[in-house]
Design a protein around this motif. Structure first.
Motif, short mmCIF file in Angstrom:
data_model
loop_
_atom_site.label_atom_id
_atom_site.label_comp_id
_atom_site.label_asym_id
_atom_site.label_seq_id
_atom_site.Cartn_x
_atom_site.Cartn_y
_atom_site.Cartn_z
N TRP A 132 50.75 22.93 -3.10
CA TRP A 132 52.09 22.98 -2.50
C TRP A 132 52.92 24.13 -3.07
O TRP A 132 53.60 24.86 -2.34
CB TRP A 132 52.78 21.65 -2.74
N LEU A 133 52.88 24.32 -4.38
CA LEU A 133 53.62 25.42 -5.01
C LEU A 133 53.12 26.76 -4.53
O LEU A 133 53.91 27.70 -4.32
CB LEU A 133 53.51 25.31 -6.54
N LYS A 134 51.81 26.87 -4.36
CA LYS A 134 51.23 28.13 -3.88
C LYS A 134 51.70 28.44 -2.47
O LYS A 134 51.90 29.59 -2.10
CB LYS A 134 49.71 28.05 -3.94
N LYS A 135 51.91 27.40 -1.70
CA LYS A 135 52.34 27.58 -0.31
C LYS A 135 53.78 28.05 -0.22
O LYS A 135 54.12 28.90 0.62
CB LYS A 135 52.16 26.26 0.44
N ILE A 136 54.66 27.50 -1.05
CA ILE A 136 56.08 27.84 -0.94
C ILE A 136 56.48 29.01 -1.81
O ILE A 136 57.60 29.51 -1.71
CB ILE A 136 56.96 26.63 -1.32
N LEU A 137 55.60 29.50 -2.67
CA LEU A 137 55.96 30.55 -3.62
C LEU A 137 56.46 31.83 -2.95
O LEU A 137 57.48 32.39 -3.37
CB LEU A 137 54.78 30.86 -4.54
N ALA A 149 58.04 32.34 -0.09
CA ALA A 149 59.40 32.14 0.42
C ALA A 149 60.40 32.00 -0.72
O ALA A 149 61.53 32.49 -0.65
CB ALA A 149 59.44 30.91 1.32
N LEU A 150 59.98 31.33 -1.80
CA LEU A 150 60.86 31.15 -2.95
C LEU A 150 61.17 32.48 -3.62
O LEU A 150 62.31 32.76 -4.00
CB LEU A 150 60.21 30.19 -3.94
N GLU A 151 60.15 33.32 -3.77
CA GLU A 151 60.37 34.64 -4.37
C GLU A 151 61.32 35.47 -3.54
O GLU A 151 62.17 36.18 -4.06
CB GLU A 151 59.03 35.35 -4.53
N LYS A 152 61.17 35.37 -2.21
CA LYS A 152 62.05 36.13 -1.32
C LYS A 152 63.50 35.68 -1.47
O LYS A 152 64.42 36.50 -1.51
CB LYS A 152 61.59 35.97 0.13
N GLU A 153 63.71 34.38 -1.53
CA GLU A 153 65.07 33.86 -1.70
C GLU A 153 65.67 34.31 -3.02
O GLU A 153 66.85 34.66 -3.11
CB GLU A 153 65.05 32.33 -1.63
#
Length: 462
Positions: free
Chosen positions: A75-80, A82-86
């Motif tokens: 799950w963390l790998k999937k959202i990483l 988008a999180l970095e972009k934010e």
């Protein structure tokens, strides 16, 4: 919280326990695990019960977190990304301007309609035969009222005719009010879609057509002269390249943008001499689409300008710091915060000794960039309500934004409260794509509603 202070009603099922049943408890010693509970009624034995309908499935709890860790890692790998972009974009810009919180609502009134339907061929053409049009304010002529230049095009006998009209403010003898009256009409070859005024000499203005025509005129405030001779053509040029944007810089230079990303700078040396000063081409680093939608000069910087693209990209450029690429000069210095949709308006503004660039896209998202050496993020972001915004205008204090809507309606938006403050309903036909504010911020013109321009008066209590 003291839980003893609160109570709630117990909700459940009636007990099936038979009060007459006897329970025998055998004491097997002090070992807790050796205790036995025996019920004389065998139907209540938890061991012998065969009713699978009420048997709960045993839950096996594993001491191993391997499976849970594996799911969490996926799950963390999937959202990483988008999180970095934010995180890279930083916090959402917040506008903090306490000086404007006590500003009273703006007072604006409908003042005059300028009808152009009289220029139609009344033998067969209707009002919708009048197409295209734009406007710009020139120098002040009478009682704080500037001269108005309008452009329009009309089909006459299946042929398109295009003109630029000059309207001067005149005092009416009947009510002593100021009204704009036509001074002269200037025929041009193709429809003029861009009219801009020289910020240093507001008697000088330029016009451009999408077919590649460029004109520079000079207005003379000499009432004794013939009307036709009071507007002189200083320069004209035709090319095969489509013009998409036009603006004056702060030192008598005209930036002329073409649909292939090329920008030509024409320098007005004198009233009889205009030359090509520089030729540049926009080559965005992160996009293949260089189509320019609008352009604006940067206040206080004679060589700098802002370019807005069709894909929403906003570029800070300079005609003095050019990068030589593939035999051409690229003026891009840096890319600012991009919009999500095509940029429809760019405005240069100055307030409290600071310079600002205001950009708006079709969705109504507006960025207020403060011009500084290190500016990258907008100081203020506001979102205007739908419908789509083709063009906006803004007061220099950045407190009120004006936008023309359909049927002659004018929308007034207030930035400090982030609300639509006023909607002045119109009674016209057609869509509004013109809104121009006079330099003294007393007059506003909108249009072109199937042949009608509308003038508003902004009342100043000071």
């Amino acid at each position: 919280m003291n839980l003893s202070d609160y109570s709630s009603e117990v909700v459940g099922f009636d007990s099936t326990w038979d009060q007459d049943k006897q329970v025998l408890v055998k004491d097997a010693g002090t070992e807790a695990m050796e205790s036995r509970l025996e019920v004389s009624d065998q139907s209540l034995s938890t061991v012998e019960s065969k009713d699978v309908g009420i048997q709960a499935t045993p839950t096996i709890i594993s001491n191993s977190n391997e499976e849970t860790d594996r799911k969490l890692a996926a799950w963390l790998k999937k959202i990483l990304p988008a999180l970095e972009k934010e995180l890279e974009e930083g916090p959402t810009p917040v506008y903090n301007n306490n000086s404007n919180t006590d500003v009273s609502p703006i007072k604006i009134e409908e003042y005059q309609d300028i009808e152009l339907k009289k220029y139609l061929n009344h033998e067969g053409n209707q009002s919708d035969s009048l197409i295209k049009g734009t406007a710009t304010w020139l120098s002040v002529s009478t009682l704080d009222s500037p001269v108005l230049a309008l452009s329009y095009s009309v089909y006459i006998d299946d042929q398109m005719k295009s003109f630029v009209l000059i309207f001067e403010p005149k005092r009416s003898k009947s009510d002593a009010k100021i009204y704009w009256q036509e001074l002269t009409s200037i025929p041009v070859k193709e429809p003029i879609e861009f009219l801009v005024t020289n910020p240093q000499n507001r008697d000088m203005f330029a016009g451009g057509s999408t077919s590649g025509d460029l004109y520079v005129w000079n207005y003379q405030n000499i009432p004794s002269k013939e009307s036709e001779s009071r507007v002189a053509e200083l320069f004209s040029k035709s090319s095969e390249d489509t013009l998409v944007a036009l603006t004056f810089m702060n030192d008598n230079k005209i930036l002329c943008c073409q649909n292939d990303g090329k920008i030509l700078i024409y320098k007005i040396v004198s009233k009889q001499n205009t030359t090509v000063d520089k030729i540049m081409r926009i080559k965005p680093r992160n996009t293949r689409d260089p189509l320019i939608t609008c352009i604006a000069s940067v206040p206080g910087a004679d060589d700098d300008f802002i370019v807005g693209l069709l894909n929403g990209t906003l570029l800070y450029c300079s005609s003095n710091q050019l990068m030589h690429q593939e035999g051409e000069f690229n003026p891009i210095i840096r890319e600012l915060n991009s919009h999500k949709f095509s940029i429809s308006s760019l405005i240069s503004s100055s307030h409290s000794g600071k310079s600002y660039i205001i950009s708006c896209d079709l969705s109504g998202e507006i960025f207020f960039h403060e011009v500084a050496e290190t500016f990258m993020k907008p100081k203020l972001v506001v979102k205007l309500p739908l419908p789509m915004k083709k063009k906006i205008s803004c007061l220099n204090n950045m407190e009120h934004i004006f936008c023309p809507l359909d049927n002659g309606t004018l929308e007034v938006f207030r930035t400090s409260s982030n609300i639509r403050e006023t909607v002045i309903e119109g009674k016209l036909d057609g869509c509004g794509n013109v809104v121009e504010l006079s330099r003294n911020e007393s007059w506003l013109v909108t249009g072109i509603y199937n042949g009608t321009f509308k003038i508003y008066h902004i009342l100043n209590d000071e």
